[in-house]
Enzyme design. Structure first.
Site, PDB file in Angstrom:
ATOM      1  CG  ASP A 165      35.901  37.377  38.951  1.00 35.93           C
ATOM      2  OD1 ASP A 165      35.138  37.516  39.929  1.00 35.93           O
ATOM      3  OD2 ASP A 165      36.196  38.304  38.180  1.00 35.93           O
ATOM      4  CE1 TYR A 206      43.335  40.668  37.251  1.00 37.69           C
ATOM      5  CE2 TYR A 206      43.097  39.412  39.279  1.00 37.69           C
ATOM      6  CZ  TYR A 206      43.578  40.505  38.609  1.00 37.69           C
ATOM      7  OH  TYR A 206      44.321  41.446  39.283  1.00 37.69           O
ATOM      8  CG  ASP A 207      41.025  34.529  40.624  1.00 34.37           C
ATOM      9  OD1 ASP A 207      39.918  34.067  40.941  1.00 34.37           O
ATOM     10  OD2 ASP A 207      41.375  35.695  40.864  1.00 34.37           O
ATOM     11  CG  LEU A 263      41.064  41.389  51.278  1.00 38.07           C
ATOM     12  CD1 LEU A 263      39.642  40.896  51.511  1.00 38.07           C
ATOM     13  CD2 LEU A 263      41.817  41.450  52.597  1.00 38.07           C
ATOM     14  CD  GLU A 310      34.747  41.195  58.011  1.00 34.98           C
ATOM     15  OE1 GLU A 310      34.547  41.947  57.033  1.00 34.98           O
ATOM     16  OE2 GLU A 310      35.649  41.392  58.851  1.00 34.98           O
ATOM     17  CE  LYS A 339      36.762  39.447  47.905  1.00 39.40           C
ATOM     18  NZ  LYS A 339      36.187  39.825  46.607  1.00 39.40           N
ATOM     19  CB  CYS A 368      46.074  40.014   6.111  1.00 34.25           C
ATOM     20  SG  CYS A 368      47.336  38.996   6.902  1.00 34.25           S
TER      21      CYS A 368
END
Length: 760
Positions: free
Chosen positions: A40, A43-44, A90, A120, A122, A418
């Protein structure tokens, strides 16, 4: 420093394509395959770099950029379900400073007004959309790409916590509930214990286990796994006297029997927000389910509507993501791998370690400069981290642990696949590349896997493992030899089991050679060029074998075996092989743009390929087109045009086309006359969900009829087709006087063109 001050537009375009490919591949692994292979945090970082690049070079941004889309595509296994209102993603932030900046923006949007926010946890699971018709659950779907998901109704009906009929009264006529399907940690532990007792491989982590369990073909399998669900919002709603706040909806959903999070509270000040983030971060290890952050939303729904959304994220919400989990391990080696374009990338090999539910052993190090920047030596004790359940990154070494036996990594001068001498593509490049593109097995393997991918020819069964079997079947042989040298056994394809007698009595320098003598002769690859791919037969694949570690209960025993890859033990091609060969035959008449993508022309992705196919109609016309004509094609430009001209000048590239053509591949648009050019000269913007279309198919339908598919509304826009979730584009179209059609009129527009527009 601003990217525009250190990069030319051409270099920025090249980096934009690299980042786009990395992000789209990671999204496919995460959302579609439930097998993420990028951390993550990594990715971020790529995603933020892409955002910065597009801010510096706005001309690079497009409607199908990852910054404008939500990850995930519908699988062929499940029926596609268009969402009546887009399921959005989000915006992520990673520091309290960024949280405060968002908080200030919300107050700046409503000066002088008191604001409260829902806070909230996640939940890390699989997003679902539940549709209730007059209180009865009639459909359930995954998020997919945000516009079209997968029908998983039969599977969701087996989840005990999701009511099939709402309790109480006052239900809306139609209600879309958005939520997350996940495993409680105690349930996940129970499932894994049962799997181990049955000699089945345990699941690695709760998120992937939940995603895989929900997307089973057989609902009975889903029913056997104790999944849970928590609602985090609503989508499309038809009804009266509806809640006017986010918290009001949560209270209503709870009253109707929909599970909602017990951790959600209302906060008003930034101090309350900061305190909650710290508190939940401390509680994170002891919570009953995995979380990776805190989501903040403006509570007032009218204010949410006023703020609106971008193409992929609401402006009224943000997700704070906790720092990634870290662990210590030992760096055993730094090796290199060769990619599809010849780029040679170092990667770390370290002692297997469990990090946040995943067993990890490798991490990319990007290039030699990055190895030096991190300061790691082979033999170091290192820190690895990850924010999710995927391959981690190396943070750095524990210098205090060194004893002097560590050694520096030296980038090889020759290609490990190779033997060609490595060199940068151009002067000043950090990356080294293998120039032997035609004959380098590693590059061929990656190209074969690429052409079988969903974005190219979409061949079931032709993934990276099959690509290795076709081009490098002896990959893993050295590991089998090492196993023999260590005293383990190896089972050969003919069923014989070999073992090195008394390996401890053989000098170390001779063990590998003696072990190698016990194995049968290396195989000759079935494919030495992709030009022969479409002439493959089942008989050609009958003897192809691959090396695999022997596992028991999910644990590697140390032994290795050589097994047939494409044929089953019964002496027939496997069902997957038959499916792969059948789809290869069907692919001979695939859409021209897909064949273009499959050729691995640098920088040519689906968007450019579609535009080229629509303009030139055949591969020969594209090959012969002057540079200025290619450059003029919408979505192509100078960098891609130059790449196309260079590709067709290479003899072995032309050999691929002739080889495919000789096998029956059709490099032109078929039945062109059947698609009238009703939209010629029109610029069409599609926003929101379209019945029967996802984002890509709607765009393709416009282009096929001679129109230009744009992602933004301007004075040059001929028409906006606005479905549910159109948001700010609808407001802008109305302010500019741009004609607007509803999603129900889209097919009529495709058929009639300008005649379908409203008459003024």
């Amino acid at each position: 420093m601003d990217a525009s001050q250190i990069l030319s537009l051409a270099d920025a375009a090249v980096r934009w394509r690299e980042l786009t490919d990395l992000i789209e591949a990671a999204r496919h692994d995460y959302y579609d395959r439930d097998q993420p292979r990028m951390a993550d945090a990594e990715y971020d970082a790529y995603y933020r770099e892409l955002q910065e690049l597009e801010a510096a070079f706005p001309q690079l941004a497009s409607q199908d950029s990852p910054t404008a889309t939500v990850g995930g595509q519908a699988s062929a296994v499940f029926t596609p379900v268009p969402h009546r209102q887009q399921m959005m993603s989000l915006d992520d932030v990673f520091s309290m400073d960024e949280v405060e900046q968002w908080y200030r923006r919300m107050h700046d949007a409503f000066p002088g007004e008191d604001l409260d926010f829902t806070a909230e946890v996640k939940v890390d699971g699989l997003a679902v959309n539940l549709t209730y018709d007059h209180g009865v659950l009639v459909q359930a779907s995954t998020r997919g790409d945000g516009f079209v998901g997968e029908d998983v109704t039969a599977n969701v009906l087996t989840i005990a916590s999701i009511p099939t009929r709402l309790q109480g009264t006052g239900h809306p006529a139609v209600l879309n509930v958005r939520g997350e399907v996940f495993f409680m940690l105690s349930d996940f532990a129970t499932v894994n214990r049962e799997r181990e007792d049955n000699d089945e491989r345990p699941f690695v982590n709760p998120r992937n286990a939940a995603a895989g369990s929900l997307r089973q073909k057989d609902p009975a399998i889903t029913a056997s796994r104790p999944l849970s669900m928590v609602a985090h919002g609503v989508g499309y709603v038809e009804g009266e006297d509806l809640p006017q706040t986010q918290m009001g909806w949560y209270l209503a959903l709870k009253e109707w029997g929909i599970p909602v999070s017990q951790h959600t509270i209302l906060v008003r000040s930034f101090t309350e927000i900061a305190d909650l983030i710290r508190k939940k971060g401390d509680e994170r290890p002891t919570m009953d389910h995995e979380i990776d952050g805190i989501v903040l939303k403006i509570n007032d729904l009218d204010k949410q509507r006023q703020l609106g959304a971008t193409s992929r994220t609401p402006r009224w919400a943000v997700a704070y993501k906790y720092p990634p989990v870290e662990a210590f391990t030992r760096l055993l080696d730094i090796q290199v791998q060769v990619g599809r374009t010849g780029r040679v990338t170092p990667f770390a090999v370290f002692e297997r370690v469990l990090v946040a539910g995943s067993h990890l052993q490798h991490a990319t190090l990007h290039n030699a400069k990055e190895v030096r920047r991190k300061g790691v030596l082979i033999g170091d004790k290192i820190i690895v981290r990850k924010a999710g359940d995927v391959i981690p990154e190396v943070v750095g070494p524990v210098i205090e642990d060194r004893d002097g036996t560590e050694r520096e990594f030296v980038m090889p001068e020759l290609c490990p696949s190779c033997g060609a001498r490595l060199r940068p593509a151009k002067e000043g490049d950090v990356d080294l590349r293998c120039p032997n593109a035609a004959h380098c097995p590693a590059q061929l393997t990656e190209r074969i896997a690429h052409l079988g991918s969903r974005g190219a020819l979409d061949i079931e069964g032709l993934g990276i493992e099959a690509a290795y079997a076709l081009t490098q079947p002896e990959a893993g042989r050295e590991d089998a030899v090492a196993a023999l040298a260590e005293g383990h056994s190896v089972t050969l394809a003919d069923g014989r089991t070999v073992r090195l007698d008394n390996p401890e009595e053989i000098p170390h320098g001779e063990r590998f050679a003696r072990a190698e003598e016990l194995l049968d002769a290396p195989q000759t690859p079935v494919l030495n060029s992709e030009k022969d791919l479409f002439t493959l037969t089942a008989e050609d694949l009958s003897q192809v074998s691959v090396w695999r570690p022997v596992t028991r209960g999910g644990t590697h025993t140390g032994a290795w075996e050589k097994v047939r890859y494409f044929w089953s033990k019964s002496g027939r091609p496997s069902k997957t092989t038959e499916l792969m060969l059948g789809q290869l035959d069907t692919a001979k008449t695939q859409e021209l743009w897909r064949l273009m993508v499959a050729l691995s022309i640098r920088h040519v992705g689906p968007t450019a390929a579609r535009a080229l196919a629509a303009r030139f109609k055949s591969i020969d016309a594209i090959a012969q087109a002057p540079l200025e004509e290619l450059t003029a094609v919408d979505g192509v430009g100078a960098v891609i045009a130059e790449s196309i001209k260079e590709w067709f000048q290479v003899e072995w590239h032309r050999d691929i086309i002739e080889g495919w053509r000789g096998a029956g591949v059709v490099f032109q648009i078929l039945n062109e006359d059947e698609t009238p050019q009703t939209l010629e000269g029109m610029t069409v913007v599609v926003s929101g969900s379209m019945p029967g279309y996802d984002r890509e198919s709607a765009k393709a339908a416009i282009i096929a009829r001679g129109g230009k598919a744009s992602g933004s509304v301007s004075k040059k826009t001929s028409v906006l087709v606005a479905g549910p979730g159109a948001g700010t584009k609808l407001a802008k179209a109305e302010s500019l006087g741009v004609p607007v059609l509803t999603e129900q009129d889209f097919d009529r527009l495709l058929e009639l063109g300008p005649a379908a527009l409203p008459q003024s």
